[in-house]
Motif scaffolding. Structure first.
Motif, PDB file in Angstrom:
ATOM      1  N   ILE A   9       0.858  -1.176   0.000  1.00 25.18           N
ATOM      2  CA  ILE A   9       0.000   0.000   0.000  1.00 25.18           C
ATOM      3  C   ILE A   9       0.893   1.225   0.000  1.00 25.18           C
ATOM      4  CG2 ILE A   9      -1.654   1.306   1.367  1.00 25.18           C
ATOM      5  CD1 ILE A   9      -2.820  -1.408   2.048  1.00 25.18           C
ATOM      6  N   ILE A  10       0.636   2.136  -0.918  1.00 24.35           N
ATOM      7  CA  ILE A  10       1.417   3.373  -0.970  1.00 24.35           C
ATOM      8  C   ILE A  10       1.043   4.223   0.237  1.00 24.35           C
ATOM      9  CG2 ILE A  10       1.811   5.506  -2.253  1.00 24.35           C
ATOM     10  CD1 ILE A  10       1.262   3.835  -4.807  1.00 24.35           C
ATOM     11  N   ILE A  28      11.756   8.219   4.094  1.00 24.21           N
ATOM     12  CA  ILE A  28      10.299   8.297   4.033  1.00 24.21           C
ATOM     13  C   ILE A  28       9.814   7.014   3.353  1.00 24.21           C
ATOM     14  CG2 ILE A  28      10.191   9.549   1.845  1.00 24.21           C
ATOM     15  CD1 ILE A  28       7.930  11.214   3.337  1.00 24.21           C
ATOM     16  N   THR A  29       8.742   6.445   3.894  1.00 25.10           N
ATOM     17  CA  THR A  29       8.257   5.208   3.311  1.00 25.10           C
ATOM     18  C   THR A  29       7.636   5.477   1.951  1.00 25.10           C
ATOM     19  OG1 THR A  29       6.087   5.354   4.379  1.00 25.10           O
ATOM     20  CG2 THR A  29       7.809   4.170   5.569  1.00 25.10           C
ATOM     21  N   SER A  30       7.762   4.495   1.098  1.00 22.87           N
ATOM     22  CA  SER A  30       7.155   4.553  -0.223  1.00 22.87           C
ATOM     23  C   SER A  30       5.938   3.634  -0.254  1.00 22.87           C
ATOM     24  CB  SER A  30       8.183   4.125  -1.265  1.00 22.87           C
ATOM     25  OG  SER A  30       7.663   4.169  -2.550  1.00 22.87           O
ATOM     26  N   ASN A  31       6.072   2.474   0.400  1.00 23.03           N
ATOM     27  CA  ASN A  31       4.939   1.570   0.520  1.00 23.03           C
ATOM     28  C   ASN A  31       5.087   0.706   1.766  1.00 23.03           C
ATOM     29  OD1 ASN A  31       6.361  -0.939  -0.159  1.00 23.03           O
ATOM     30  ND2 ASN A  31       6.451  -0.134  -2.231  1.00 23.03           N
ATOM     31  N   LEU A  32       3.959   0.142   2.188  1.00 22.84           N
ATOM     32  CA  LEU A  32       3.912  -0.697   3.387  1.00 22.84           C
ATOM     33  C   LEU A  32       3.214  -2.008   3.060  1.00 22.84           C
ATOM     34  CD1 LEU A  32       2.407   1.893   5.902  1.00 22.84           C
ATOM     35  CD2 LEU A  32       4.815   1.387   5.588  1.00 22.84           C
ATOM     36  N   ARG A  34       2.222  -6.003   5.369  1.00 25.72           N
ATOM     37  CA  ARG A  34       2.210  -6.613   6.703  1.00 25.72           C
ATOM     38  C   ARG A  34       3.597  -7.060   7.148  1.00 25.72           C
ATOM     39  NH1 ARG A  34      -2.721  -8.976   4.527  1.00 25.72           N
ATOM     40  NH2 ARG A  34      -4.466  -8.031   5.613  1.00 25.72           N
ATOM     41  N   GLU A  35       4.436  -7.448   6.192  1.00 30.17           N
ATOM     42  CA  GLU A  35       5.756  -7.995   6.527  1.00 30.17           C
ATOM     43  C   GLU A  35       6.909  -7.021   6.373  1.00 30.17           C
ATOM     44  OE1 GLU A  35       3.936  -9.782   4.029  1.00 30.17           O
ATOM     45  OE2 GLU A  35       3.007 -11.147   5.457  1.00 30.17           O
ATOM     46  N   GLY A  36       6.668  -5.884   5.707  1.00 25.33           N
ATOM     47  CA  GLY A  36       7.793  -5.003   5.460  1.00 25.33           C
ATOM     48  C   GLY A  36       7.389  -3.695   4.818  1.00 25.33           C
ATOM     49  N   LEU A  37       8.406  -2.967   4.338  1.00 23.24           N
ATOM     50  CA  LEU A  37       8.169  -1.661   3.734  1.00 23.24           C
ATOM     51  C   LEU A  37       9.366  -1.278   2.883  1.00 23.24           C
ATOM     52  CD1 LEU A  37       9.828   0.546   5.904  1.00 23.24           C
ATOM     53  CD2 LEU A  37       8.045  -0.486   7.268  1.00 23.24           C
ATOM     54  N   PHE A  38       9.173  -0.250   2.077  1.00 21.24           N
ATOM     55  CA  PHE A  38      10.270   0.315   1.300  1.00 21.24           C
ATOM     56  C   PHE A  38      10.503   1.724   1.811  1.00 21.24           C
ATOM     57  CE2 PHE A  38      12.457   2.398  -2.163  1.00 21.24           C
ATOM     58  CZ  PHE A  38      13.364   1.431  -2.557  1.00 21.24           C
ATOM     59  N   ILE A  39      11.753   2.027   2.149  1.00 20.58           N
ATOM     60  CA  ILE A  39      12.129   3.352   2.639  1.00 20.58           C
ATOM     61  C   ILE A  39      12.946   4.046   1.564  1.00 20.58           C
ATOM     62  CG2 ILE A  39      13.413   4.664   4.358  1.00 20.58           C
ATOM     63  CD1 ILE A  39      12.983   2.378   6.288  1.00 20.58           C
ATOM     64  N   ARG A  40      12.483   5.211   1.143  1.00 21.90           N
ATOM     65  CA  ARG A  40      13.254   6.038   0.214  1.00 21.90           C
ATOM     66  C   ARG A  40      14.269   6.825   1.034  1.00 21.90           C
ATOM     67  NH1 ARG A  40       9.296   9.049  -3.800  1.00 21.90           N
ATOM     68  NH2 ARG A  40      11.316   9.629  -4.624  1.00 21.90           N
ATOM     69  N   THR A  41      15.529   6.658   0.715  1.00 22.69           N
ATOM     70  CA  THR A  41      16.603   7.322   1.441  1.00 22.69           C
ATOM     71  C   THR A  41      17.857   7.350   0.580  1.00 22.69           C
ATOM     72  OG1 THR A  41      17.918   7.317   3.480  1.00 22.69           O
ATOM     73  CG2 THR A  41      17.318   5.159   2.578  1.00 22.69           C
ATOM     74  N   LEU A  42      18.692   8.323   0.815  1.00 22.89           N
ATOM     75  CA  LEU A  42      19.982   8.375   0.134  1.00 22.89           C
ATOM     76  C   LEU A  42      21.043   7.585   0.888  1.00 22.89           C
ATOM     77  CD1 LEU A  42      20.001  12.121  -0.946  1.00 22.89           C
ATOM     78  CD2 LEU A  42      19.478  10.112  -2.345  1.00 22.89           C
ATOM     79  N   LYS A  43      20.732   7.162   2.100  1.00 22.36           N
ATOM     80  CA  LYS A  43      21.687   6.463   2.963  1.00 22.36           C
ATOM     81  C   LYS A  43      21.299   4.998   3.144  1.00 22.36           C
ATOM     82  CE  LYS A  43      23.862  10.281   4.174  1.00 22.36           C
ATOM     83  NZ  LYS A  43      25.242  10.569   4.105  1.00 22.36           N
ATOM     84  N   GLY A  44      21.010   4.313   2.055  1.00 26.86           N
ATOM     85  CA  GLY A  44      20.606   2.911   2.130  1.00 26.86           C
ATOM     86  C   GLY A  44      21.722   2.028   2.669  1.00 26.86           C
ATOM     87  N   MET A  84      15.605   1.270   0.346  1.00 24.79           N
ATOM     88  CA  MET A  84      15.802  -0.087   0.843  1.00 24.79           C
ATOM     89  C   MET A  84      14.472  -0.799   0.992  1.00 24.79           C
ATOM     90  SD  MET A  84      18.333   0.695   4.070  1.00 24.79           S
ATOM     91  CE  MET A  84      17.102   1.714   4.882  1.00 24.79           C
ATOM     92  N   GLY A  85      14.467  -2.058   0.605  1.00 31.06           N
ATOM     93  CA  GLY A  85      13.358  -2.946   0.912  1.00 31.06           C
ATOM     94  C   GLY A  85      13.643  -3.590   2.252  1.00 31.06           C
ATOM     95  N   ILE A  86      12.726  -3.423   3.191  1.00 32.21           N
ATOM     96  CA  ILE A  86      12.935  -3.842   4.574  1.00 32.21           C
ATOM     97  C   ILE A  86      11.960  -4.948   4.948  1.00 32.21           C
ATOM     98  CG2 ILE A  86      12.850  -3.048   6.983  1.00 32.21           C
ATOM     99  CD1 ILE A  86      15.008  -1.655   5.356  1.00 32.21           C
TER     100      ILE A  86
END
Length: 103
Positions: A9-10, A28-32, A34-44, A84-86
């Protein structure tokens, strides 16, 4: 073919994270899901790094999450989202309830 185990989910939420080095980074999250999320960052961080993640919900509540980096995207192109995919390690009930509420 879809590789993901659950629907994404965005949702844009502020996040801070630290790894073993203790340096606090911002994203900042890009999507969420139940098991994880993607964080937009320059410091992956590199894949397989464990991290402590603080996720700030719209209510103002901050959730402390334990996670592991599963993939990292680093590129010099502005049109591609660095980050990063978390995968979350045992997400707390508050996170699960929040994600369920926005599905």
């Amino acid at each position: 073919m879809e590789r993901r185990r659950s629907r994404r989910i965005i949702k844009r939420l502020e996040a801070t994270f630290t790894s073993e080095g203790g340096v606090i980074n911002w994203g900042i999250t890009s999507n969420l899901s139940r098991e994880g999320l993607f964080i937009r960052t320059l410091k992956g961080l590199l894949p397989n790094n464990r991290l402590e993640l603080k996720l700030y919900l719209p209510s103002g509540e901050a959730l402390n999450l334990h996670a592991i980096v599963r993939r990292t995207v680093k590129t010099q192109f502005q049109s591609i989202k660095n980050g990063m995919g978390i995968e979350l390690i045992t997400p707390p009930p508050q996170y699960t309830e929040f994600v369920q509420s926005i599905y």
